[in-house]
Design a protein around this motif. Structure first.
Motif, PDB file in Angstrom:
ATOM      1  N   UNK B 177       0.822  -1.220   0.000  1.00 39.09           N
ATOM      2  CA  UNK B 177       0.000   0.000   0.000  1.00 39.09           C
ATOM      3  C   UNK B 177       0.858   1.274   0.000  1.00 39.09           C
ATOM      4  N   UNK B 178       2.069   1.208   0.548  1.00 35.98           N
ATOM      5  CA  UNK B 178       2.929   2.406   0.553  1.00 35.98           C
ATOM      6  C   UNK B 178       3.785   2.500  -0.722  1.00 35.98           C
ATOM      7  N   UNK B 179       3.513   1.633  -1.683  1.00 29.30           N
ATOM      8  CA  UNK B 179       4.237   1.708  -2.955  1.00 29.30           C
ATOM      9  C   UNK B 179       5.526   0.911  -3.004  1.00 29.30           C
ATOM     10  N   UNK B 180       5.940   0.361  -1.862  1.00 31.75           N
ATOM     11  CA  UNK B 180       7.195  -0.399  -1.859  1.00 31.75           C
ATOM     12  C   UNK B 180       6.955  -1.874  -2.210  1.00 31.75           C
ATOM     13  N   UNK B 181       8.060  -2.547  -2.595  1.00 27.71           N
ATOM     14  CA  UNK B 181       8.047  -3.997  -2.772  1.00 27.71           C
ATOM     15  C   UNK B 181       8.878  -4.592  -1.639  1.00 27.71           C
ATOM     16  N   UNK B 182       8.395  -5.667  -1.044  1.00 26.58           N
ATOM     17  CA  UNK B 182       9.093  -6.280   0.088  1.00 26.58           C
ATOM     18  C   UNK B 182      10.150  -7.270  -0.393  1.00 26.58           C
ATOM     19  N   UNK B 183      11.257  -7.340   0.357  1.00 27.69           N
ATOM     20  CA  UNK B 183      12.283  -8.344   0.017  1.00 27.69           C
ATOM     21  C   UNK B 183      11.793  -9.763   0.315  1.00 27.69           C
TER      22      UNK B 183
END
Lengths: 225, 225
Positions: B177-183
């Motif tokens: 939702x915050x635009x990031x991709x998780x490792x």
């Protein structure tokens, strides 16, 4: 002009800033986790962590793996000098670096690896530093394989007498009698399959196991205050 | 001057000839194996095959995976025009290409992918061609993510009406939702972890399963001669 021994940030040539994102995550992990062993290096160690062998053998040892695929010695040096060894006290560090320094001479690559060893020693005075020899690469014999072998010879000479620094020969069994490397061991003739990992990293596991066990014994013998 | 639509051999800049060794092995595998599904592409598909998800879900489908880490569309085109689709009759081909065409415009990347689709169609007139959308990349929003999204939009438009060509949207759930991709999904913000693979390739598996099952049924309905 770059040098194998001068810390160098990896330029974001692609434009998605992935290298720096990965580095920042590693620095954050140092603050959250308490690893007994740290793996630091390039593609060879990066791909190791996606094998069953890693999950079965190394994960239970409390390892962190700070490896980035394309890194050369100078990039790893930059990472270590910018937080990737802060706030941790591992008992051993495993380092594989130099195979991506394509343009540099064997001498320069060896210098780069020794600079990394010095940096690790400075940051972690008590840790064992374990150096698996640089792996051979390419399906057929080639100049990079020869160069990596030269680096290994030089490293062995120049590490004599260094305290708690151990070079471990790990290429036994990768090169077949006809000089080729099988894709069953290295899927792209550079990085290891699960089968290849077992061949290569078993002596590393044995040594780490020994280091950690000795450490336990020492702790048990020290009277508590 | 290179172009996304003109076959281009990958130059051996390193000096260990690995790319050509891998290509030759793929060509040899075409003569020995009888795959039902072929995966063809770049790093995203290459790393897929080292996951448990691949082993559990795709290996039983009789898949071959001809993917090379750094390949751009023109390199894959060269491989396909030089033997990697000869002597095989897969029922489906899964293609992921273009994310490594860093320098090229979205338009040029789309052209490259469509040229690959044409080549596959020419070599395998009856096979389904399955195109997972280009994955997002980078931990934070960035221009390459935007470009890949643009490519996906153009592809959807330009594939309308193409027979047995199916685009599958696969990026659902990667961008938080915050635009990031998780490792946890993409260990290096480009290639998928096992968890990420499951999220991304489940719709691909479903479609392939459907294609292969229909194929079975058709065969059962055809009176044997």
């Amino acid at each position: 002009m770059t040098s194998t021994t001068v810390p160098e940030i990896c330029k974001d040539l692609d434009g998605d800033d992935r290298w720096l994102s990965i580095h920042k995550r590693f620095v954050a992990e140092c603050k959250e986790k308490d690893p007994d062993v740290m793996f630091i290096g390039d593609c060879v160690l990066e791909s190791l962590q996606f094998t069953d062998y890693w999950n079965q053998q190394f994960v239970p040892m409390h390892c962190l793996n700070f490896s980035i695929c394309t890194d050369r010695t100078q990039n790893i040096l930059w990472r270590l000098q910018n937080g990737e060894l802060d706030n941790v006290q591992p008992k051993a560090v495993v380092l594989h670096a130099g195979t991506n320094n394509i343009e540099d001479t064997a001498d320069a690559v060896t210098d780069g690896i020794l600079e990394l060893v010095r940096t690790i020693r400075q940051k972690l005075p008590d840790a064992y530093i374990v150096l698996p020899t640089l792996l051979p690469r390419g399906q057929q014999p080639n100049r990079l394989r020869d160069k990596n072998e030269q680096v290994n010879r030089m490293l062995r000479e120049r590490c004599v007498g260094l305290c708690k620094v151990q070079i471990v020969s790990v290429d036994g069994g990768l090169i077949q009698t006809d000089g080729t490397i099988s894709h069953h061991d290295m899927f792209d003739y550079l990085n290891l399959t699960n089968v290849g990992c077992k061949k290569v990293f078993e002596p590393i596991w044995d040594l780490l196991h020994q280091i950690l066990t000795e450490n336990e014994k020492e702790r048990d013998l020290t009277p508590s205050e």
